[in-house]
Design a protein around this motif. Structure first.
Motif, short mmCIF file in Angstrom:
data_model
loop_
_atom_site.label_atom_id
_atom_site.label_comp_id
_atom_site.label_asym_id
_atom_site.label_seq_id
_atom_site.Cartn_x
_atom_site.Cartn_y
_atom_site.Cartn_z
N VAL A 122 0.84 -1.20 0.00
CA VAL A 122 0.00 0.00 0.00
C VAL A 122 0.88 1.25 0.00
O VAL A 122 0.58 2.24 -0.69
CB VAL A 122 -0.95 -0.01 1.20
N VAL A 123 1.97 1.22 0.75
CA VAL A 123 2.90 2.35 0.79
C VAL A 123 3.49 2.60 -0.60
O VAL A 123 3.59 3.75 -1.05
CB VAL A 123 4.03 2.08 1.81
N VAL A 124 3.86 1.53 -1.31
CA VAL A 124 4.43 1.68 -2.66
C VAL A 124 3.41 2.33 -3.59
O VAL A 124 3.74 3.25 -4.36
CB VAL A 124 4.88 0.32 -3.20
N ASP A 125 2.16 1.86 -3.54
CA ASP A 125 1.13 2.41 -4.42
C ASP A 125 0.90 3.89 -4.14
O ASP A 125 0.78 4.71 -5.06
CB ASP A 125 -0.19 1.64 -4.24
N HIS A 126 0.85 4.26 -2.86
CA HIS A 126 0.65 5.67 -2.52
C HIS A 126 1.88 6.50 -2.86
O HIS A 126 1.76 7.67 -3.22
CB HIS A 126 0.31 5.79 -1.03
N ALA A 127 3.06 5.91 -2.73
CA ALA A 127 4.28 6.64 -3.08
C ALA A 127 4.29 6.97 -4.57
O ALA A 127 4.73 8.06 -4.96
CB ALA A 127 5.51 5.81 -2.71
N TRP A 132 6.77 9.95 -5.81
CA TRP A 132 8.07 9.65 -5.21
C TRP A 132 9.02 9.09 -6.25
O TRP A 132 8.62 8.34 -7.14
CB TRP A 132 7.91 8.65 -4.07
N ARG A 133 10.31 9.43 -6.11
CA ARG A 133 11.35 8.87 -6.95
C ARG A 133 11.87 7.58 -6.33
O ARG A 133 11.70 7.34 -5.13
CB ARG A 133 12.50 9.88 -7.10
N PRO A 134 12.49 6.70 -7.13
CA PRO A 134 12.98 5.43 -6.59
C PRO A 134 13.95 5.57 -5.43
O PRO A 134 13.90 4.79 -4.48
CB PRO A 134 13.65 4.78 -7.81
N ASP A 135 14.83 6.59 -5.48
CA ASP A 135 15.80 6.73 -4.40
C ASP A 135 15.11 7.08 -3.07
O ASP A 135 15.53 6.61 -2.01
CB ASP A 135 16.85 7.79 -4.75
N ARG A 136 14.05 7.87 -3.12
CA ARG A 136 13.34 8.23 -1.90
C ARG A 136 12.63 7.01 -1.30
O ARG A 136 12.66 6.78 -0.09
CB ARG A 136 12.34 9.34 -2.18
N GLN A 142 14.12 0.94 2.95
CA GLN A 142 15.41 0.28 3.19
C GLN A 142 15.62 -0.93 2.27
O GLN A 142 15.85 -2.05 2.73
CB GLN A 142 15.54 -0.13 4.66
N PHE A 143 15.54 -0.69 0.96
CA PHE A 143 16.00 -1.68 0.00
C PHE A 143 16.62 -0.96 -1.18
O PHE A 143 16.74 0.27 -1.18
CB PHE A 143 14.88 -2.64 -0.44
N LEU A 151 9.25 -1.68 -8.28
CA LEU A 151 7.97 -1.60 -7.58
C LEU A 151 7.14 -0.41 -8.06
O LEU A 151 5.92 -0.52 -8.21
CB LEU A 151 8.21 -1.49 -6.07
N LEU A 152 7.79 0.71 -8.31
CA LEU A 152 7.04 1.88 -8.79
C LEU A 152 6.51 1.65 -10.20
O LEU A 152 5.41 2.12 -10.54
CB LEU A 152 7.95 3.12 -8.75
#
Length: 209
Positions: A122-127, A132-136, A142-143, A151-152
């Motif tokens: 859910v966090v990934v979908d909202h990001a 959000w950029r991949p680095d953020r 923490q991966f 994932l994005l």
């Protein structure tokens, strides 16, 4: 046997990773170690001790934090949060599928809370929706940055598939306006300009008789 920490942090409604400050607010806090073991780690058929433990847990203000602590740390023995080992077993098995949106909201506010696999998705979908950029995302969860990018991209594909499934209209392309040709005949929407004919000029006057 329970481990009681002396660290006491202010209550925030959600327990952070590694936070055990909630234990000092528990009903069982300060009990003798042997008494606590006898009450909260009874034999499976000792129904009297189980009932006594559940009665104490029923008055506890941090009962939920206690249960979450046992689930997240895979504590299978004893009574935690008012539930026995057998009563907690389905929750242990279904923990990766738990989705608590309070934790997701707390994550985006900067809290270091425990997230299940479903909550991390859910966090990934909202990001992705938040741009959000991949680095953020990689730093927050923490991966690796590559994994965050994958994932994005999957989240973007999910949004596209959802839009197609629900028939979301695509943005229309703007057409360029072309000026009408000069030789075009006046149409319905073009005004017709009428010009008046020139007045005739008078001839020479005749002589009187």
């Amino acid at each position: 046997m329970r481990y009681i920490t002396t660290h006491d942090a202010p209550a925030t409604g959600l327990r952070g990773i590694g936070d055990t400050s909630w234990q000092s607010r528990g009903t069982c806090y300060g009990m003798d170690a042997e008494d606590a073991d006898a009450v909260f780690f009874p034999l499976p058929r000792n129904h009297e001790a189980i009932a006594e433990a559940k009665e104490l847990c029923g008055w506890c203000p941090v009962r939920r934090e206690c249960l979450d602590f046992a689930l997240e740390n895979a504590l299978k023995e004893g009574i935690w949060g008012g539930l026995t080992e057998a009563e907690r077993r389905p929750r242990h098995d279904g923990l990766p599928l738990r989705v608590d949106y309070r934790r997701v909201a707390a994550f985006f506010r900067g809290r270091d809370v425990h997230l299940t696999e479903a909550e991390r998705q859910v966090v990934v979908d909202h990001a992705y929706v938040r741009g959000w950029r991949p680095d953020r995302l990689a730093a927050a969860l923490q991966f690796s940055r590559k994994h965050a990018g994958d994932l994005l991209r999957k989240a973007a594909d999910k949004v596209s598939e959802r839009d197609r499934a629900y028939g979301m209209p695509r943005p229309k392309k703007k057409r360029k306006k072309t000026a009408p040709a000069a030789s075009a005949k006046p149409g319905r929407h073009q005004p017709v300009v009428h010009t008046a004919a020139p007045a005739p000029t008078p001839g020479p006057l005749g002589t009187a008789a």
